[in-house]
Enzyme design. Structure first.
Site, mmCIF file in Angstrom:
data_model
loop_
_atom_site.group_PDB
_atom_site.id
_atom_site.type_symbol
_atom_site.label_atom_id
_atom_site.label_comp_id
_atom_site.label_asym_id
_atom_site.label_seq_id
_atom_site.Cartn_x
_atom_site.Cartn_y
_atom_site.Cartn_z
ATOM 1 N N GLU A 44 -18.264 -37.501 -3.679
ATOM 2 C CA GLU A 44 -17.147 -37.127 -2.819
ATOM 3 C C GLU A 44 -17.070 -35.605 -2.771
ATOM 4 O O GLU A 44 -16.951 -34.951 -3.815
ATOM 5 C CB GLU A 44 -15.843 -37.722 -3.371
ATOM 6 C CG GLU A 44 -14.642 -37.512 -2.488
ATOM 7 C CD GLU A 44 -13.382 -38.126 -3.095
ATOM 8 O OE1 GLU A 44 -12.382 -38.228 -2.366
ATOM 9 O OE2 GLU A 44 -13.392 -38.484 -4.300
ATOM 10 N N ASP A 55 -3.362 -32.844 -4.084
ATOM 11 C CA ASP A 55 -4.144 -32.260 -5.172
ATOM 12 C C ASP A 55 -3.307 -31.406 -6.118
ATOM 13 O O ASP A 55 -2.395 -30.684 -5.701
ATOM 14 C CB ASP A 55 -5.276 -31.406 -4.597
ATOM 15 C CG ASP A 55 -6.307 -32.249 -3.864
ATOM 16 O OD1 ASP A 55 -6.697 -33.285 -4.429
ATOM 17 O OD2 ASP A 55 -6.706 -31.882 -2.749
ATOM 18 N N TYR A 168 -9.468 -46.571 -2.019
ATOM 19 C CA TYR A 168 -9.154 -45.597 -3.069
ATOM 20 C C TYR A 168 -7.813 -45.995 -3.668
ATOM 21 O O TYR A 168 -6.773 -45.850 -3.025
ATOM 22 C CB TYR A 168 -9.102 -44.206 -2.444
ATOM 23 C CG TYR A 168 -9.108 -43.035 -3.392
ATOM 24 C CD1 TYR A 168 -8.240 -42.968 -4.485
ATOM 25 C CD2 TYR A 168 -9.974 -41.962 -3.184
ATOM 26 C CE1 TYR A 168 -8.258 -41.885 -5.338
ATOM 27 C CE2 TYR A 168 -10.002 -40.870 -4.032
ATOM 28 C CZ TYR A 168 -9.129 -40.832 -5.099
ATOM 29 O OH TYR A 168 -9.137 -39.753 -5.944
#
Length: 265
Positions: A44, A55, A168
């Site tokens: 990734e 993030d 995910y």
């Protein structure tokens, strides 16, 4: 079954993450190759963004280093093109929607196809907006990989049923970054997802040790690790590839242990 989904067939997948152009072009290429050689099933690659809402500090800092190095979307494609001369490891991009929108959905997906980029993870794209890009992505054989989190609630079913490539699964509340505690309902969440779809699941957000990777691989079909690898790059800089490869070996071994344990049950 997409090319990405096929990777998980009878096999637990390890999906490591690096930020493109951190700390520079050549090191990123070497890191991608090192991850592949270390046993990654899918790599990734994060496209740096100014407001990466999913993030934590480690990846945000890597984005800033990449910006200091002069990264552009064009640079990211060039990094993959250079890596493709040394490895055919499947690659997916983690990107934010504005990057793809600004580049142009058709042009972006067409470029991905040309470079063998198999999927896109877009954390800030809600399920309700997926139809804006999915037809274009389908045209070029690119999977739009959805995220399902502990907070997805009643939306799990429709997200899972529309998924392709892999799903995910977000391990806990909050943003990326190494952690020692995870959502205690992960097993139930993965079981719910699997009641709606055969698309594989991979758990990410916070996993950073072989022991954690093994545990997550016992729950899901794969494991995603980002911040731990990005932190190695931050500390080792141009010397990162060897350390990244060694770390990948350790995680690969742990994930394989989970696979062996499951086969023996």
């Amino acid at each position: 079954m997409s090319n990405l989904s096929a990777i998980f067939k009878n096999h637990k997948a390890f999906i490591p993450f690096v930020v493109a152009d951190d700390p520079d072009f050549d090191t990123t290429v070497a890191n991608i190759v090192a991850l592949a050689e270390g046993g990654a099933d899918i790599v990734e690659v994060g496209i740096p963004f100014s407001d990466p809402i999913a993030d934590g500090g480690v990846i945000q800092a890597a984005d800033l280093r990449a910006f200091d190095a002069g990264v552009r979307t064009k640079t990211v494609f060039e990094i993959v093109e250079a890596a493709r001369k040394q490895t055919d490891v499947p690659i997916v991009f983690l990107t934010y929607l504005n990057i793809v929108f600004k580049y142009g959905y058709d042009a972006f997906c067409k470029k991905c196809q040309a470079l063998g980029v198999s999927g896109l993870v877009i954390p800030d794209m809600p399920y309700e907006s997926r139809d804006d890009i999915v037809p274009t992505a389908d045209k070029y054989g690119i999977d739009i990989i959805p995220l399902i989190a502990p907070t997805s609630g009643h939306r799990v079913e429709k997200i899972a049923k529309a998924a392709s490539g892999f799903i995910y699964v977000v391990s806990s509340l909050g943003i990326t970054g190494e952690r020692n505690e995870f959502f205690n309902g992960l097993k139930d969440l993965v079981a719910e997802i699997k009641s709606y779809t055969d698309v594989p699941t991979a758990i990410g957000f916070g996993v950073h040790t072989p022991e954690q990777a093994k545990t997550m691989a016992e729950i899901a079909d794969g494991v995603i690790i980002g911040s731990a690898i990005v932190d190695i790059v931050a500390k080792q800089k141009q010397n990162a590839p060897e350390a990244v490869k060694e770390f990948t070996h350790s995680i690969r071994s742990a994930v394989d242990q989970a696979e062996t344990k499951e086969a023996s049950v």
